[in-house]
Design an enzyme around this catalytic site. Sequence first.
Site, mmCIF file in Angstrom:
data_model
loop_
_atom_site.group_PDB
_atom_site.id
_atom_site.type_symbol
_atom_site.label_atom_id
_atom_site.label_comp_id
_atom_site.label_asym_id
_atom_site.label_seq_id
_atom_site.Cartn_x
_atom_site.Cartn_y
_atom_site.Cartn_z
ATOM 1 N N ARG A 28 6.699 -49.102 -14.940
ATOM 2 C CA ARG A 28 7.304 -49.660 -13.756
ATOM 3 C C ARG A 28 6.980 -51.047 -13.439
ATOM 4 O O ARG A 28 5.488 -51.110 -13.690
ATOM 5 C CB ARG A 28 6.644 -48.545 -12.696
ATOM 6 C CG ARG A 28 7.461 -49.082 -11.243
ATOM 7 C CD ARG A 28 7.133 -48.057 -10.117
ATOM 8 N NE ARG A 28 5.888 -48.103 -9.993
ATOM 9 C CZ ARG A 28 5.071 -47.282 -8.923
ATOM 10 N NH1 ARG A 28 5.942 -46.590 -8.142
ATOM 11 N NH2 ARG A 28 3.978 -47.351 -8.493
ATOM 12 N N HIS B 136 -3.715 -42.264 -0.624
ATOM 13 C CA HIS B 136 -4.310 -43.068 -1.688
ATOM 14 C C HIS B 136 -5.320 -42.615 -2.440
ATOM 15 O O HIS B 136 -5.142 -42.334 -3.858
ATOM 16 C CB HIS B 136 -4.781 -44.374 -1.385
ATOM 17 C CG HIS B 136 -5.444 -45.459 -2.325
ATOM 18 N ND1 HIS B 136 -6.723 -45.324 -2.728
ATOM 19 C CD2 HIS B 136 -4.827 -46.155 -3.148
ATOM 20 C CE1 HIS B 136 -6.876 -46.165 -3.810
ATOM 21 N NE2 HIS B 136 -5.612 -46.982 -3.946
ATOM 22 N N ARG C 172 -3.318 3.059 8.719
ATOM 23 C CA ARG C 172 -3.773 1.613 8.071
ATOM 24 C C ARG C 172 -2.457 0.749 8.049
ATOM 25 O O ARG C 172 -1.310 1.317 8.000
ATOM 26 C CB ARG C 172 -4.183 1.835 6.740
ATOM 27 C CG ARG C 172 -5.469 2.303 6.364
ATOM 28 C CD ARG C 172 -5.591 2.589 4.895
ATOM 29 N NE ARG C 172 -6.563 3.733 4.791
ATOM 30 C CZ ARG C 172 -8.098 3.490 4.354
ATOM 31 N NH1 ARG C 172 -8.269 2.373 4.172
ATOM 32 N NH2 ARG C 172 -8.729 4.537 4.462
ATOM 33 N N ARG D 67 -3.534 -1.118 -6.550
ATOM 34 C CA ARG D 67 -2.551 -2.508 -6.392
ATOM 35 C C ARG D 67 -2.906 -3.430 -7.560
ATOM 36 O O ARG D 67 -4.081 -3.120 -7.880
ATOM 37 C CB ARG D 67 -2.765 -3.227 -5.120
ATOM 38 C CG ARG D 67 -4.229 -3.587 -4.834
ATOM 39 C CD ARG D 67 -4.310 -4.099 -3.216
ATOM 40 N NE ARG D 67 -5.743 -4.525 -2.962
ATOM 41 C CZ ARG D 67 -6.345 -4.702 -1.896
ATOM 42 N NH1 ARG D 67 -5.502 -4.653 -1.030
ATOM 43 N NH2 ARG D 67 -7.587 -4.994 -1.586
ATOM 44 N N CYS E 61 9.072 -38.494 -11.244
ATOM 45 C CA CYS E 61 7.515 -38.912 -11.268
ATOM 46 C C CYS E 61 6.870 -38.895 -10.213
ATOM 47 O O CYS E 61 5.853 -39.578 -9.830
ATOM 48 C CB CYS E 61 7.650 -40.237 -11.879
ATOM 49 S SG CYS E 61 8.139 -41.682 -10.980
ATOM 50 N N SER F 106 14.691 -41.893 -12.444
ATOM 51 C CA SER F 106 13.402 -41.243 -12.223
ATOM 52 C C SER F 106 13.260 -41.153 -10.622
ATOM 53 O O SER F 106 13.017 -42.177 -9.833
ATOM 54 C CB SER F 106 12.218 -41.869 -12.960
ATOM 55 O OG SER F 106 10.982 -41.254 -12.539
ATOM 56 N N LYS G 259 0.977 -1.214 0.082
ATOM 57 C CA LYS G 259 0.113 0.093 0.068
ATOM 58 C C LYS G 259 0.914 1.297 0.002
ATOM 59 O O LYS G 259 0.659 2.217 -0.720
ATOM 60 C CB LYS G 259 -0.931 0.004 1.081
ATOM 61 C CG LYS G 259 -2.052 1.270 1.236
ATOM 62 C CD LYS G 259 -2.586 1.267 2.449
ATOM 63 C CE LYS G 259 -3.492 -0.049 2.891
ATOM 64 N NZ LYS G 259 -4.976 0.276 2.268
ATOM 65 N N ASN H 22 7.718 -39.291 -3.787
ATOM 66 C CA ASN H 22 6.954 -39.575 -2.664
ATOM 67 C C ASN H 22 7.584 -40.609 -1.672
ATOM 68 O O ASN H 22 7.785 -40.289 -0.300
ATOM 69 C CB ASN H 22 5.626 -40.285 -3.179
ATOM 70 C CG ASN H 22 4.967 -39.503 -4.193
ATOM 71 O OD1 ASN H 22 5.160 -38.341 -4.194
ATOM 72 N ND2 ASN H 22 3.951 -40.212 -4.977
ATOM 73 N N ASP H 23 8.126 -41.657 -2.232
ATOM 74 C CA ASP H 23 8.775 -42.654 -1.424
ATOM 75 C C ASP H 23 10.164 -41.979 -0.630
ATOM 76 O O ASP H 23 10.378 -42.187 0.327
ATOM 77 C CB ASP H 23 9.255 -43.767 -2.008
ATOM 78 C CG ASP H 23 7.726 -44.866 -1.807
ATOM 79 O OD1 ASP H 23 6.841 -44.512 -1.949
ATOM 80 O OD2 ASP H 23 8.343 -46.154 -2.055
ATOM 81 N N GLY I 95 11.349 -41.367 -7.509
ATOM 82 C CA GLY I 95 9.970 -41.210 -6.716
ATOM 83 C C GLY I 95 10.053 -40.457 -5.429
ATOM 84 O O GLY I 95 10.299 -41.041 -4.606
ATOM 85 N N TYR J 64 13.266 -34.204 -17.179
ATOM 86 C CA TYR J 64 11.619 -33.941 -17.383
ATOM 87 C C TYR J 64 10.881 -33.965 -16.173
ATOM 88 O O TYR J 64 11.645 -34.395 -15.115
ATOM 89 C CB TYR J 64 11.067 -35.022 -18.266
ATOM 90 C CG TYR J 64 11.180 -36.256 -17.913
ATOM 91 C CD1 TYR J 64 10.326 -36.766 -16.890
ATOM 92 C CD2 TYR J 64 12.267 -36.914 -18.230
ATOM 93 C CE1 TYR J 64 10.299 -37.970 -16.342
ATOM 94 C CE2 TYR J 64 12.300 -38.530 -17.665
ATOM 95 C CZ TYR J 64 11.476 -38.791 -16.939
ATOM 96 O OH TYR J 64 11.485 -39.991 -16.434
ATOM 97 N N GLY K 200 -7.778 -7.529 4.726
ATOM 98 C CA GLY K 200 -8.633 -7.701 6.053
ATOM 99 C C GLY K 200 -8.011 -8.302 7.188
ATOM 100 O O GLY K 200 -8.932 -8.495 7.987
ATOM 101 N N MET L 131 -5.299 -7.497 8.878
ATOM 102 C CA MET L 131 -4.640 -6.637 10.180
ATOM 103 C C MET L 131 -5.595 -5.505 10.215
ATOM 104 O O MET L 131 -6.697 -5.304 9.561
ATOM 105 C CB MET L 131 -3.274 -6.183 9.615
ATOM 106 C CG MET L 131 -2.296 -7.462 9.755
ATOM 107 S SD MET L 131 -0.704 -6.792 9.163
ATOM 108 C CE MET L 131 -0.681 -6.658 7.410
#
Lengths: 908, 908
Positions: free
Chosen positions: B636, B473, B114, B358, B857, B790, B44, B794-795, B792, B877, B123, B125
């Site tokens: 896989r 899952h 302000r 803004r 992946c 690749s 602001k 997640n694991d 993984g 990739y 909104g 603060m």
Amino acid sequence: MTGAIVQDAPATGETTNRNNKYVYFFAEGKADGHGQMKDELGGKGAGLAEMTNAGLPVPPGFTISTRACRLYFDNNSTLPDSLEQEVREAVARLEQVTGQKLGSPENPLLVSVRSGAKFSMPGMMDTVLNLGLNDETVKTLAAKTSNPRFAYDCYRRFIQMFGNVVLEIPKGDFDEIFEGVKKKKKVHLDTDLTAEDLQAVIAGYKKLVQKKTGKPFPQDGHEQLVMARNAVFRSWYNPRAAHYRRMNNISESLGTAVNVQTMVFGNLGNTSGTGVGFTRNPSTGEKEFYGEFLMNAQGEDVVAGIRTPVPIAELEKEMPAVYNQLRETTTRLEQHYKDVQDFEFTIQEGKLFMLQTRNGKRTGKAAVKVAVDMVEEGLITKAEALQRVEPAQLDQWLHPVLDEKQGLKVIAKGLPASPGAAVGHIVFTADEAVKQGKKGPVILVRAETVPDDIHGMEAAAGILTARGGMTSHAAVVGRGMGKCCVVGCTSITVDEKNKRMLVDGKAMKEGEWISLDGSTGRVFLGKAHTVDPDPTSGVFAKFMSWADEVRRLGVRANADIPRDAQVARRFGAQGIGLCRTEHMFFAADRLPHVQAMIMAETEKDRRKSLAKLLPMQRADFAGLFRAMEGLPVIIRLLDPPLHEFLPKREELMVEVALLKQKSPRSPKVKEKEKILARVEQLHELNPMLGLRGCRLGITYPEITEMQARAIFEAAVKVTNEGKKVIPEIMVPLVGSRQELALQKQIVDRVATEVFEKAGTKVTYLVGTMIEVPRAALVANEIAAEAEFFSFGTNDLTQTTFGFSRDDSGKFLEPYVNQGILQQDPFATLDRSGVGALVRMATEKGREARPGLEVGICGEHGGDPSSVEFCHQVGLDYVSCSPYRVPIARLAAAQAVLTESAGEKGRTL
Amino acid sequence: MTGAIVQDAPATGETTNRNNKYVYFFAEGKADGHGQMKDELGGKGAGLAEMTNAGLPVPPGFTISTRACRLYFDNNSTLPDSLEQEVREAVARLEQVTGQKLGSPENPLLVSVRSGAKFSMPGMMDTVLNLGLNDETVKTLAAKTSNPRFAYDCYRRFIQMFGNVVLEIPKGDFDEIFEGVKKKKKVHLDTDLTAEDLQAVIAGYKKLVQKKTGKPFPQDGHEQLVMARNAVFRSWYNPRAAHYRRMNNISESLGTAVNVQTMVFGNLGNTSGTGVGFTRNPSTGEKEFYGEFLMNAQGEDVVAGIRTPVPIAELEKEMPAVYNQLRETTTRLEQHYKDVQDFEFTIQEGKLFMLQTRNGKRTGKAAVKVAVDMVEEGLITKAEALQRVEPAQLDQWLHPVLDEKQGLKVIAKGLPASPGAAVGHIVFTADEAVKQGKKGPVILVRAETVPDDIHGMEAAAGILTARGGMTSHAAVVGRGMGKCCVVGCTSITVDEKNKRMLVDGKAMKEGEWISLDGSTGRVFLGKAHTVDPDPTSGVFAKFMSWADEVRRLGVRANADIPRDAQVARRFGAQGIGLCRTEHMFFAADRLPHVQAMIMAETEKDRRKSLAKLLPMQRADFAGLFRAMEGLPVIIRLLDPPLHEFLPKREELMVEVALLKQKSPRSPKVKEKEKILARVEQLHELNPMLGLRGCRLGITYPEITEMQARAIFEAAVKVTNEGKKVIPEIMVPLVGSRQELALQKQIVDRVATEVFEKAGTKVTYLVGTMIEVPRAALVANEIAAEAEFFSFGTNDLTQTTFGFSRDDSGKFLEPYVNQGILQQDPFATLDRSGVGALVRMATEKGREARPGLEVGICGEHGGDPSSVEFCHQVGLDYVSCSPYRVPIARLAAAQAVLTESAGEKGRTL
């Protein structure tokens, strides 16, 4: 020297064969090789060369090197022509030296063809004796020895051995023929067969060979030799040898040498004989000439057990000159090799021949005794003595051991999880163990143990489980208690309900006697005797003091209760590296409060139960501090997932379902359902990766608060008793700086409160376990908060590999067998993966906080190879179960010696 | 620009305040600051400075910098004297410029106070208006405006606002007094109160302040200002703001600036007014002057909703000159900022004042439309356009979305796992979903989903689960299917048995209508309308083509079946980065064979079942290859633990126990017990770390063999159809070179067999997932075998942190809330831990095998911040679920632009 290191391919210096030499001749006091050439000549070949050079009476011969063996396999199972030529030249030279000729009917040369790898693999590979015999030379031998029976016996043995080893005809086929002739002649003993009978046997054998191979038994000596040599090469890969290598971490790439040596005969009459011996007692280490012999016999007669060998002292009476020559020779050998010698000799018509000498295998007890004696005799240095004992062998000084003389039947074999011996009645539940254990010793047999079983494990003399690996619950707790434990005994099926177990289909009931050997994993039927060695004996203490002089690494112990701490201290522990507070939570007087705490629905109720636990924890810690006066004590905050303290989910589910089916309106249904609901809430699919470790203390800060209070109140109390207390508080499973910071805030706040109230201050540290990979990767950030690191390599191994140690048994064994892994990473620290993280975290941690105290408290802390790695990485200490403390002390000393040997090597 | 990056502490360049200046004045066309100083002045303040400098009509004032805010907190909630002096000087200067004086009864200066942080937090603060009023100045205001009612209304609003914000008196206490006066006067509307009535209100308010604070309401303007300023500083830490920051990844360390600005009044009569607007439609992006206003009103009247604002077009009729000035001004602003402006204005007695401008927030649809339009208008470059759209916003172009105008009731809120909207009848089981789904749309509501539920998930319009996180899952499968999915909706309890769910204690039955918003996680009661956007529209396609011109990273998709592959290709996927073959195993026609295979006791029986699966798998792969003609397809090998394909252990246990209690001799008991026995054998305590991934293929090589055969036979078939096929075979969960080598041997052998038989050769790669830390640590060894990597993630995140993604929901949320983690590491890649391993493995892998193809992946492949990291590390990739492909394409382009901006920065 540490056994767990892979005994690897030959060092470069020795493999570089400058003149492309593959065959090493030895005869008449002069050998091409020498005793340091084990890589090239194998242990036996190097020994023969060394003995020849030393002027000892060794039958002449030559060694075909291990490189030739490797070449043989690389070259499509043949040797290049140039090498065949080299072998033929060696044969010619041998013929010249002996004045005999291979296959010659006039004066035939007979040889033995024996395997001999770098590391001794007794009995694992093949041997052919009496090679050179054929239909003609056998007659010469008969005439020359005037002993046709002897000659034909040699020949039939040769055909049988060659037929089996080289031509791969089953032994049984030969036995059938032999027994047939015996039956026909109606004789009972082999020795009752005459020369003619043996000729009939030979004819039968030759027919068998023709039938099985389509060819007559080879008559040409050179052809026999090539075939036998190749068969010995091939025996490197037989399943027996492969198994032995895996067990002993011997690299498959080494290959075996082949020793071709002139035959000498101990069975040429009453001035001939054969024997084996040790320069010192291999069982006790006492300095005594030890061995046995048989007159008029060949080596295999001793092995076959048909005639009982005679103690070697008898030889002095029978042939004093030979005896004195043997004593003098073997004494020279011991002086020469500076180690106990295990030798073989043959006397042929009054003349002594040395066939083999090698450093003698010995028990752990003997190893220490011999090492200490030899230092005192001025034969070796203290440093050499320390390298003469495998650290794991020290176990035999610490635990009661089975008396092997009894010959009980081995009914099963599992993993040797915690050494020692145990004898007792079978029980199948922890409660029964406590109950029956009061009446007599019991062995607790379980499919697998769970924390709930602790009281039963404590009550039992030994523990046997059907499932689990070397770091399963049973194994870890067993080792922690110094209790004999065999795990993963897969041939046993436990039928807890019917109070019985099936061993290979045979049922054994509660109450029957079994005996366990925790050092080998063997399970015996019946009641064995045990022997209880004295770990504080003079020799042992002296030996360990030498280790302490050398080592740089500190050694602490993992101990949860004062009694274990005392044991650890007696074994030389320099502090507690890990006190698992949760073990205190499982005690019968605590568990109800722990469970109430978990079932509580509000913080207030949780605090009520915690308040009840506080005085008990305080007393626990005070006991530990007293036992370890003046030494640091690392206490880990609560670590396991809470559901471990509650009944098992699936059992509750069954119970509730059955109750509901039977009496749905029973008030018990509601009660059980309430517990089940909480268990369901806490249920996790992968508890090892769930709400545990510091995640507990962050979710329920009041638990951390109670434990910190108990620690500091105990510390103040014991300090006020005039004892020095050094508490180190360890936050488990930290993965980021902020986790540790939040827990540390609580600990520091409680410390201030307790110290202010008491008017006594105690210096303490707050640190963390490094047990998830992320902690190692951001160790510099974590070290900004942590005053010490302790590697929890059990968990770190789990997450680095993605192997659950509770479940990995199923695939880890095939993994090791298929050579995917060199060893179980839960037993020996994986240097390239887990070790890389340990190194990284140590470096990053010390970068951020110079002088950071770094140790290890996983099971690896008691494994010699892992201890060596910890030394190399520069850790401050290792911590292991009390009974492993001496092992770690020795391994730490050996690590220094190996390192400085390496440095010396580089300097030269 | 990517939203997931932590919006961090100010850049060094800007925080270094050379002349120690904390207060920035702006007035009369000249400001101390400028528009680039958002770090220092907040959004602001920077906007006000910029507008002032641009000569726009801005009420004069000054900005107290964000550094002052940080100083305030560091300095024990006070400002140093020097800074207070600086503020007083600024007030004096403002008084001089306006000719007014703070608190002066003659010509009082009134100001607004302000908040204004670097990043807009609308909104969140606090704000205080009309500061400077007191018992005297209110009279002056009344006289000067000839509007006593207006003046007293200003004063009572000021006391109320100041009382609440600064003095922390609950709003309700003021409302009570106000309503009391209204009741007494029997009026209904606020506006019906007279000046006298308002004076009574003021008297009541002042009494309240005296009572609550023990002091009278402050009359001194300077005191008011200091108090209000500090309150605004403090509001940075209010829970609302803290929550907003966490949601938007805004760093807590930034602090807020405070803007003190001369008041202007839109409620001074019929030539006054106030309004807000956008230079373009923020919902559609259309270029239209968009906004609303109210004559004779203050800003809060608009917000309060008492009077309905009027579309801005009306202003042209009422005050054409002002309207034109506003249009001209805002057009200049848009040209100046080169972006849509969201502005606030006030008209005071015919004079226009700009209060704020803004960059306007906009929907995803608008963002793309505006970006493309502005490029075509020549206002911005394509590169700028690409940075104007948050990648996540693209979602709105891809999924049907809820029509928000309806105003349905939100009954619960979970995690927005997979975007889009879904409307349907509630069902509680997968089977019911299939059954009911044929009659009309259903929402599948589960405690959590399991692989068994796949058919139901496919049949449902949307998925709602009570448990699970962003990579549970349900979430993963939902995203994979492009299906709306809300997970972890903890306020819901699913009572599957009674076919109902409890939402905050209220029961909802099967068949009732609910609606899900997968983009926000909201659950609505009833049947919502949805809108189906066209993802192939011209604007969208044009925008994405610009991204493709810029990006270096390839983008592939995770897809298991041809239909998903087709969707992915339409969305721009350049190949399949992950085909999970196990998803094919769960189909109804396969599962029986899979189960038979698992139950088989011999390899022979296993092979029989595998033979039945072979043609099905082959057809699956052929379909994939056809759909992805000419593009690489990574398949896989089987990954999940086998017990996932069998009934649940605990359910079987209950079933068997109940059967046995009821009819122990039923033949069903035996049958079920047999299954249970196998399930028990396969049971694991931590299946995530158990017998899965390549450990399966090593234990049962025949599975790998069958899958390889299916792949190569399909590849040959499709090749023979004249289509180019590029198969890449991926071995999961590899941790050491040898594992991959053994599996590769099988694959290569089968390939040779299939190609020889078919007379057709297909080029293929064999590579591996990097998904356990050890694989990253020894990536150089693994790359000796692997033709591609690749990640993984997640694991890899699970094992690096030691967090089970199925269980971490319980502690991850508190972890993020307590600031232990900046974000859910399963949603956004953890750069310092997991990222370090990704970087290490990429470097080591390419060292060992230059040109190694490396991709990712895990679910992170579709997360913009993670995509940026992948670009930085140099991956080839990313692969993500089909519906995330456009997001990844844009994020990849933005990564290039951010990087080259950084490089330009370094060059300058």
